[in-house]
Scaffold this motif. Sequence first.
Motif, PDB file in Angstrom:
ATOM      1  N   VAL A 117      14.115  56.196 -24.512  1.00 60.51           N
ATOM      2  CA  VAL A 117      14.596  56.598 -25.831  1.00 60.51           C
ATOM      3  C   VAL A 117      14.197  55.472 -26.772  1.00 60.51           C
ATOM      4  N   ALA A 118      13.171  55.725 -27.582  1.00 60.87           N
ATOM      5  CA  ALA A 118      12.648  54.686 -28.470  1.00 60.87           C
ATOM      6  C   ALA A 118      13.304  54.703 -29.845  1.00 60.87           C
TER       7      ALA A 118
ATOM      8  N   VAL B 295       6.397  50.334 -28.080  1.00 54.39           N
ATOM      9  CA  VAL B 295       7.487  50.054 -29.022  1.00 54.39           C
ATOM     10  C   VAL B 295       8.063  48.677 -28.694  1.00 54.39           C
ATOM     11  N   TYR B 296       7.958  47.772 -29.660  1.00 55.64           N
ATOM     12  CA  TYR B 296       8.359  46.379 -29.495  1.00 55.64           C
ATOM     13  C   TYR B 296       9.826  46.195 -29.870  1.00 55.64           C
ATOM     14  N   ALA B 297      10.577  45.531 -29.000  1.00 56.20           N
ATOM     15  CA  ALA B 297      11.954  45.147 -29.308  1.00 56.20           C
ATOM     16  C   ALA B 297      11.895  43.794 -30.007  1.00 56.20           C
ATOM     17  N   ASP B 298      12.118  43.788 -31.295  1.00 56.13           N
ATOM     18  CA  ASP B 298      11.977  42.591 -32.129  1.00 56.13           C
ATOM     19  C   ASP B 298      13.240  41.741 -32.042  1.00 56.13           C
ATOM     20  N   SER B 299      13.173  40.653 -31.279  1.00 54.83           N
ATOM     21  CA  SER B 299      14.361  39.801 -31.102  1.00 54.83           C
ATOM     22  C   SER B 299      14.801  39.168 -32.421  1.00 54.83           C
ATOM     23  N   GLY B 300      13.871  39.004 -33.363  1.00 55.99           N
ATOM     24  CA  GLY B 300      14.229  38.493 -34.689  1.00 55.99           C
ATOM     25  C   GLY B 300      15.142  39.445 -35.439  1.00 55.99           C
TER      26      GLY B 300
ATOM     27  N   TRP C 273      15.638  46.022 -25.169  1.00 57.36           N
ATOM     28  CA  TRP C 273      15.594  47.238 -24.369  1.00 57.36           C
ATOM     29  C   TRP C 273      16.776  47.244 -23.416  1.00 57.36           C
ATOM     30  N   ASN C 274      17.743  48.094 -23.688  1.00 51.38           N
ATOM     31  CA  ASN C 274      18.923  48.285 -22.859  1.00 51.38           C
ATOM     32  C   ASN C 274      18.517  49.152 -21.660  1.00 51.38           C
ATOM     33  N   ILE C 275      18.800  48.699 -20.448  1.00 48.64           N
ATOM     34  CA  ILE C 275      18.427  49.441 -19.238  1.00 48.64           C
ATOM     35  C   ILE C 275      19.687  50.062 -18.643  1.00 48.64           C
TER      36      ILE C 275
ATOM     37  N   THR D 127      20.260  47.251 -30.690  1.00 47.89           N
ATOM     38  CA  THR D 127      20.458  45.960 -31.346  1.00 47.89           C
ATOM     39  C   THR D 127      21.770  45.375 -30.835  1.00 47.89           C
ATOM     40  N   TRP D 128      21.828  44.056 -30.784  1.00 43.51           N
ATOM     41  CA  TRP D 128      23.077  43.410 -30.381  1.00 43.51           C
ATOM     42  C   TRP D 128      23.712  42.780 -31.614  1.00 43.51           C
TER      43      TRP D 128
END
Length: 138
Positions: free
Chosen positions: A26-27, A85-90, A95-97, A130-131
Amino acid sequence: MIRFVLLATLLLFPAALGKQCTLLVVAELNRDSTGPPYSFLTIVKDVKEDATLIDIMDSAENQGFTYEASWHGQWGAFIDTVNGVYADSGKRQFWNIMVGLPGEVMKASPLGASSYKPRDGERVLFRLKTWGDGNDHY
């Protein structure tokens, strides 16, 4: 005759072919659902019994699944990109597994991709999240 022998072998010794695992993606950012629609779905078959999730992800690359990971010493792989699809830590993205057998409620994987060994028939869902946004329930 050969088809009969092959079919009989599959029915009598299904474990001899290895386990299987379904990879789901799920992107859409912060979609809380674990159900369809999925951005991507593939079933990886003939997986070795002791395969880690990262091993299964490698096997799925010939089925159109792609990923990039960065390695962090004792912590193992951090999944950076899934299917482009890049998970941008900034932007606090990751990516939640989620994992679970069919019929089970999917739960956050207890280990990372380089350590977790999915069970036979297990579904593995990658959700872009997002966290720190107050919705840190996975």
